[in-house]
Design an enzyme around this catalytic site. Structure first.
Site, PDB file in Angstrom:
ATOM      1  N   GLY A  47       0.827  -1.197   0.000  1.00  0.00           N
ATOM      2  CA  GLY A  47       0.000   0.000   0.000  1.00  0.00           C
ATOM      3  C   GLY A  47       0.860   1.245   0.000  1.00  0.00           C
ATOM      4  N   CYS A 105       5.769  -0.420   7.095  1.00  0.00           N
ATOM      5  CA  CYS A 105       5.398   0.764   6.312  1.00  0.00           C
ATOM      6  C   CYS A 105       6.614   1.240   5.534  1.00  0.00           C
ATOM      7  CB  CYS A 105       4.927   1.859   7.276  1.00  0.00           C
ATOM      8  SG  CYS A 105       4.414   3.373   6.469  1.00  0.00           S
ATOM      9  N   LEU A 106       6.394   1.595   4.258  1.00  0.00           N
ATOM     10  CA  LEU A 106       7.503   2.082   3.444  1.00  0.00           C
ATOM     11  C   LEU A 106       8.084   3.376   4.010  1.00  0.00           C
ATOM     12  CD1 LEU A 106       6.050   1.380  -0.126  1.00  0.00           C
ATOM     13  CD2 LEU A 106       7.873   0.105   1.028  1.00  0.00           C
ATOM     14  N   HIS A 147      -4.582   1.155   7.907  1.00  0.00           N
ATOM     15  CA  HIS A 147      -3.195   1.644   7.931  1.00  0.00           C
ATOM     16  C   HIS A 147      -3.033   2.825   6.964  1.00  0.00           C
ATOM     17  CE1 HIS A 147       1.345   0.956   7.951  1.00  0.00           C
ATOM     18  NE2 HIS A 147       1.154   1.776   6.923  1.00  0.00           N
ATOM     19  N   GLU A 148      -3.512   2.645   5.734  1.00  0.00           N
ATOM     20  CA  GLU A 148      -3.362   3.703   4.729  1.00  0.00           C
ATOM     21  C   GLU A 148      -4.209   4.925   5.074  1.00  0.00           C
ATOM     22  OE1 GLU A 148      -0.950   3.454   2.774  1.00  0.00           O
ATOM     23  OE2 GLU A 148      -0.633   1.326   3.105  1.00  0.00           O
ATOM     24  N   HIS A 151      -2.594   7.336   7.340  1.00  0.00           N
ATOM     25  CA  HIS A 151      -1.635   8.250   6.695  1.00  0.00           C
ATOM     26  C   HIS A 151      -2.330   9.566   6.301  1.00  0.00           C
ATOM     27  CE1 HIS A 151       2.093   6.022   6.390  1.00  0.00           C
ATOM     28  NE2 HIS A 151       1.487   4.972   5.872  1.00  0.00           N
TER      29      HIS A 151
HETATM   30 CO    CO Z   1       2.331   3.073   5.743  1.00  0.00          CO
END
Ligand code: CO
Length: 178
Positions: A47, A105-106, A147-148, A151
């Site tokens: 994601g 998470c990236l 999660h997304e 953000h």
């Molecule tokens: Co993330």
């Protein structure tokens, strides 16, 4: 595309809704989504939210069904598209139950921790064709969406860890990434 990492400021902003009545903005968002798609697969993520690429707007992309292609040595060669999903101006309108799973998470590379989430969610959003959708979701997709969506509100998964754990994880990350 550059992926912004913790503690970048842009990850902390509450993102603005996409103005779907603005043709120029719609076009820009769709162009950004196609770049984010490429970046997500290249980074082997499941994601990616707009704030992670420095754009403080309410949309994200997800693919929890992608497959990793490996070579003879077991190294990841490429990521094959599974089901690519786009969420624009998402709104979680119902949530129930409890769920827990390891998240990464990236924007917080190298950190993997268990986070408490809701088991089932109902959400409204606009898809890639800018059509309004309403969906009931559970399982890993529900976790990924939560999660997304965090953000978009300037929140990271590490913010949801218990106090002591959170302090330790953040301190260690900042030391390793100084
Ligand atoms: Co993330």
């Amino acid at each position: 595309m550059k992926i912004y990492t913790y503690p970048s400021e842009v990850l902390r902003k509450v993102a603005k809704e996409v103005d779907l009545s603005n043709e120029e903005e719609k076009k820009e968002v769709l162009e950004t989504i196609s770049k984010m798609k490429k970046t997500m697969y290249e980074s082997k993520g499941v994601g990616l939210a707009a704030p992670q690429v420095g754009i403080s707007k309410r949309f994200f992309v997800i693919d929890i069904d992608s497959k990793l292609e490996k070579d003879e040595e077991g190294n990841i060669k490429e990521v094959k598209e599974g089901k690519f999903r786009v969420y624009i101006n998402p709104q979680i309108i119902e949530k129930e139950g409890k769920s827990k799973g390891e998240e990464g998470c990236l924007s917080v590379p190298g950190v993997y921790e268990e986070v408490n989430r809701f088991e089932k969610i109902k959400l409204k959003y606009y898809d890639i064709n800018l059509e309004e959708k309403e969906e009931l979701v559970d399982g890993f997709l529900a976790i990924a969406i939560q999660h997304e969506n965090d953000h978009l509100d300037g929140k990271l998964f590490i913010d949801r860890l218990p106090t002591v754990k959170r302090t330790v994880v953040k301190k260690r990350y900042l030391k390793e990434n100084a």
